[in-house]
Design an enzyme around this catalytic site. Structure first.
Site, PDB file in Angstrom:
ATOM      1  N   ARG A 267      60.812 -21.525  81.734  1.00  0.00           N
ATOM      2  CA  ARG A 267      59.726 -20.857  81.032  1.00  0.00           C
ATOM      3  C   ARG A 267      58.567 -21.842  80.884  1.00  0.00           C
ATOM      4  O   ARG A 267      58.582 -22.723  80.034  1.00  0.00           O
ATOM      5  CB  ARG A 267      60.211 -20.368  79.654  1.00  0.00           C
ATOM      6  CG  ARG A 267      59.079 -19.930  78.768  1.00  0.00           C
ATOM      7  CD  ARG A 267      59.535 -19.229  77.507  1.00  0.00           C
ATOM      8  NE  ARG A 267      60.542 -19.901  76.722  1.00  0.00           N
ATOM      9  CZ  ARG A 267      60.315 -20.900  75.859  1.00  0.00           C
ATOM     10  NH1 ARG A 267      59.098 -21.371  75.708  1.00  0.00           N
ATOM     11  NH2 ARG A 267      61.306 -21.420  75.157  1.00  0.00           N
ATOM     12  N   HIS A 271      57.741 -19.175  74.339  1.00  0.00           N
ATOM     13  CA  HIS A 271      58.727 -18.091  74.259  1.00  0.00           C
ATOM     14  C   HIS A 271      58.012 -16.767  74.037  1.00  0.00           C
ATOM     15  O   HIS A 271      58.277 -15.775  74.713  1.00  0.00           O
ATOM     16  CB  HIS A 271      59.715 -18.370  73.131  1.00  0.00           C
ATOM     17  CG  HIS A 271      60.645 -17.240  72.858  1.00  0.00           C
ATOM     18  ND1 HIS A 271      61.652 -16.878  73.722  1.00  0.00           N
ATOM     19  CD2 HIS A 271      60.718 -16.371  71.811  1.00  0.00           C
ATOM     20  CE1 HIS A 271      62.315 -15.843  73.232  1.00  0.00           C
ATOM     21  NE2 HIS A 271      61.759 -15.508  72.070  1.00  0.00           N
ATOM     22  N   TYR A 280      58.977 -28.756  70.522  1.00  0.00           N
ATOM     23  CA  TYR A 280      60.389 -29.014  70.816  1.00  0.00           C
ATOM     24  C   TYR A 280      60.686 -29.449  72.256  1.00  0.00           C
ATOM     25  O   TYR A 280      61.827 -29.752  72.570  1.00  0.00           O
ATOM     26  CB  TYR A 280      61.236 -27.773  70.481  1.00  0.00           C
ATOM     27  CG  TYR A 280      60.789 -26.486  71.139  1.00  0.00           C
ATOM     28  CD1 TYR A 280      61.104 -26.202  72.468  1.00  0.00           C
ATOM     29  CD2 TYR A 280      60.047 -25.545  70.429  1.00  0.00           C
ATOM     30  CE1 TYR A 280      60.705 -25.015  73.060  1.00  0.00           C
ATOM     31  CE2 TYR A 280      59.627 -24.360  71.018  1.00  0.00           C
ATOM     32  CZ  TYR A 280      59.973 -24.093  72.340  1.00  0.00           C
ATOM     33  OH  TYR A 280      59.574 -22.922  72.926  1.00  0.00           O
TER      34      TYR A 280
END
Length: 371
Positions: A267, A271, A280
């Site tokens: 990805r 998200h 993160y």
């Protein structure tokens, strides 16, 4: 058959044809794809990305309530979607934009959904059997398995007629493999020998949780615990994605039961538009995967096969036109009447929604037409 720890790949990261050892059962199917179809795969991928970028920008400008990007996952989606037959049923999660458009869905239906203008967005019967987006993580795996059980019990698979036999594809991410619904679906699929393919898009992150924290073994290996074949494929290789899905869908339609495919991809974006991936994951990780861009890989392959610059320019222009059209039509959208929220909640009129609609009408009337 490749084990769940080996990766099926046909095109290397530079677009050269270099099948891995695990690709041996699938390479013939991959390499038999005509050049014009490979160009069509690229067109699907480029159009999807242009739509994705346009929709993300529209969300930032306040035209959408939410956006779920598919940037970087185009090869996994296009290859698997093109492997399905017209009679197959498709159960998506919520970022399968390429699959949706390949099955004939107007991308504006996705826009209306993420704008909050509709409960579901489209009629699957009018859009190539493409079911509604599912935001409840993993729940679509049960829906798909129940549908596949129906196909088998109705005798609509395994008849020996590949033009009539049906199968099901269900898409979900690596995070959904930790959901109870998904594991229950795998139990039922194995128990009833359903004609379906479970297609995991392992994009390495379940929002902010890395896949290695979710599973100590490759996700494809989990299939063996349920009695299913499991295959790990390079999800950024559209030819490999096509061939593996095609082989296992053909087997499912023929009555050979379900299979699980883990497509390794990434990805590139967030998200969702509510997420900040810089919190993160590292820039180095993102850079490594950006270099493996599935569109760039296929384009390099087509260039090596003699496809000219005019073809690529035409594809880019078509994608830009699609993006411009989506932007224009989104800006022109009119808000639906409030009564729409009560329609199609149930298949038939229901006293609960009827009473709620009556209450809303009375409440609005109490303002006496004041703006």
């Amino acid at each position: 058959m490749a084990s769940g720890s080996e990766t099926v790949s046909v095109l290397d990261e530079h677009g050269s044809i270099r099948p891995t050892a695990a690709a041996e059962p699938y390479a013939d199917l991959a390499l038999a794809v005509p050049l014009e179809d490979r160009v069509a795969f690229l067109r699907d991928m480029v159009r999807t990305r242009a739509f994705d970028v346009a929709a993300a920008n529209l969300q930032r400008q306040g035209h959408l309530a939410l956006w779920v990007p598919s940037y970087g996952q185009e090869a996994a989606q296009v290859g698997s979607a093109r492997a399905a037959r017209t009679q197959d049923a498709i159960f998506p999660a919520y970022r399968e934009h390429a699959v949706a458009m390949i099955r004939g869905l107007d991308p504006m239906a996705i826009i209306r959904f993420y704008r909050g203008m509709t409960h579901g967005g489209w009629d699957p019967a009018e859009n190539g059997g493409f079911r509604l987006y599912t935001l409840v993580i993993g729940s679509q795996t049960l829906h798909a398995t129940g549908y596949a059980m129906g196909i088998r019990l109705d005798g609509a698979s395994g008849t020996g007629d590949p033009e009539r036999d049906e199968a099901v594809v269900v898409y979900f991410g690596d995070g959904a493999t930790a959901q109870g619904d998904t594991n229950e679906a795998l139990v039922f699929a194995a128990s009833y020998d359903t004609p379906q393919v479970f297609f995991i898009q392992n994009n390495h992150w379940a929002i902010s949780v890395p896949v290695e924290r979710q599973s100590k073994v490759p996700l494809a290996q989990r299939a063996a615990g349920f009695g299913l074949p499991g295959v790990r494929v390079d999800g950024n290789d559209v030819l490999a994605s096509y061939a593996v899905t095609r082989r296992h869908l053909d087997a499912a339609r023929a009555g050979e039961g379900p299979a699980l495919i883990e497509a390794l991809t990434y990805r590139i974006g967030a998200h969702t538009s509510s997420d900040d991936p810089t919190k993160y994951r590292s820039e180095d990780e993102l850079a490594r995967w950006t270099e493996r861009d599935p569109i760039l890989r296929l384009r390099r392959h087509l260039e090596s096969e003699g496809v000219g610059a005019d073809v690529f320019e035409g594809i880019d222009a078509e994608a830009a036109e699609l993006a411009a059209d989506v932007r224009q039509r989104t800006v022109e959208l009119e808000e639906p009447p409030a009564s729409l929220m009560f329609e199609h909640v149930y298949s038939e009129p229901h006293p609960l929604t009827t009473s709620q609609q009556e209450w809303l009408a009375q409440y609005e009337a109490s303002f006496g037409g004041a703006s």
